[in-house]
Write a protein that holds these residues in place. Structure first.
Motif, PDB file in Angstrom:
ATOM      1  N   GLY A   5       0.805  -1.211   0.000  1.00 55.25           N
ATOM      2  CA  GLY A   5       0.000   0.000   0.000  1.00 55.25           C
ATOM      3  C   GLY A   5       0.840   1.264   0.000  1.00 55.25           C
ATOM      4  N   GLU A   7       0.165   5.738   0.366  1.00 54.84           N
ATOM      5  CA  GLU A   7      -0.714   6.881   0.535  1.00 54.84           C
ATOM      6  C   GLU A   7       0.141   8.137   0.382  1.00 54.84           C
ATOM      7  OE1 GLU A   7      -3.105   8.532   4.273  1.00 54.84           O
ATOM      8  OE2 GLU A   7      -3.922   6.659   3.469  1.00 54.84           O
ATOM      9  N   LEU A   9       0.012  12.240   0.575  1.00 56.12           N
ATOM     10  CA  LEU A   9      -0.736  13.388   1.068  1.00 56.12           C
ATOM     11  C   LEU A   9       0.029  14.673   0.789  1.00 56.12           C
ATOM     12  CD1 LEU A   9      -1.678  11.984   4.584  1.00 56.12           C
ATOM     13  CD2 LEU A   9      -3.195  12.201   2.629  1.00 56.12           C
ATOM     14  N   LEU A  14      -5.567  14.325  -0.070  1.00 55.60           N
ATOM     15  CA  LEU A  14      -5.114  13.007  -0.513  1.00 55.60           C
ATOM     16  C   LEU A  14      -4.886  13.040  -2.022  1.00 55.60           C
ATOM     17  CD1 LEU A  14      -4.606  10.002   0.227  1.00 55.60           C
ATOM     18  CD2 LEU A  14      -7.016   9.612  -0.325  1.00 55.60           C
ATOM     19  N   LYS A  17      -3.977   6.944  -3.154  1.00 60.39           N
ATOM     20  CA  LYS A  17      -4.002   5.861  -2.183  1.00 60.39           C
ATOM     21  C   LYS A  17      -4.323   4.602  -2.954  1.00 60.39           C
ATOM     22  CE  LYS A  17      -6.001   4.319   2.157  1.00 60.39           C
ATOM     23  NZ  LYS A  17      -6.852   4.676   3.277  1.00 60.39           N
ATOM     24  N   GLU A  19      -2.862   0.205  -4.026  1.00 62.64           N
ATOM     25  CA  GLU A  19      -1.933  -0.918  -3.998  1.00 62.64           C
ATOM     26  C   GLU A  19      -1.027  -0.823  -5.228  1.00 62.64           C
ATOM     27  OE1 GLU A  19      -1.678  -3.614  -1.727  1.00 62.64           O
ATOM     28  OE2 GLU A  19      -2.925  -2.304  -0.485  1.00 62.64           O
ATOM     29  N   ASN A  74       4.134  -0.996   3.552  1.00 63.69           N
ATOM     30  CA  ASN A  74       3.398   0.250   3.377  1.00 63.69           C
ATOM     31  C   ASN A  74       4.345   1.425   3.127  1.00 63.69           C
ATOM     32  OD1 ASN A  74       0.910   1.479   3.391  1.00 63.69           O
ATOM     33  ND2 ASN A  74       0.843   1.742   5.599  1.00 63.69           N
ATOM     34  N   ASN A  76       4.119   5.791   3.306  1.00 65.54           N
ATOM     35  CA  ASN A  76       3.380   7.027   3.560  1.00 65.54           C
ATOM     36  C   ASN A  76       4.238   8.186   3.072  1.00 65.54           C
ATOM     37  OD1 ASN A  76       1.069   5.944   4.996  1.00 65.54           O
ATOM     38  ND2 ASN A  76       2.537   5.435   6.595  1.00 65.54           N
TER      39      ASN A  76
END
Length: 138
Positions: A5, A7, A9, A14, A17, A19, A74, A76
């Motif tokens: 994943g 994400e 920002l 956003l 987001k 996969e 993940n 971010n």
């Protein structure tokens, strides 16, 4: 193939987001590519494009800096500014560039020129990355 994943920002909200199979990031030390199972890492990002590969294809997101937190499952990203480099943004970016150039030429007293120049540089970078032009010095 394994996915993980991500994400992204920015102050605008956003940006992405989903996969993905891999992600490439512009850093001060060059481009890094992250695959599933990557070691944990926090890195500063510089101006450039984040390139995301998924089963749906490749997506490019232009950023002006920020940082990425990478874990084995993940990612971010917090970007100073981020926008998708797709064709849908082309018209919006072209309009922003045109307006900024017009305001700069008129040099109105109530306009902060440094803000206009910063916005102009962002818009030009987005436009160039979005339509695949070679970058020229500003």
């Amino acid at each position: 193939m394994n996915n993980f994943g991500i994400e992204i920002l920015s102050p605008q909200g956003l940006v992405f987001k989903g996969e993905i199979r891999s992600a490439s990031f512009p850093t001060a030390n060059g481009i890094i590519t992250v695959l599933p199972g990557h070691e944990g890492l926090v890195t500063n990002l510089k101006h450039g494009e984040i390139i995301l590969e998924s089963s749906d294809g490749v997506k490019k997101i232009t950023i002006t800096g920020g940082f990425a937190e990478i874990t084995n499952k993940n990612i971010n990203v917090i970007a100073e500014f981020a926008a998708s480099s797709d064709e849908t943004n082309k018209h919006k970016i072209e309009q922003a560039v045109k307006l900024a150039k017009e305001m700069k030429e008129k040099r109105k007293n109530f306009v902060d020129m440094s803000v206009i120049e910063t916005e102009l540089k962002k818009s030009v970078a987005e436009l160039k990355s979005g339509i695949g032009l070679k970058r020229k010095g500003m």
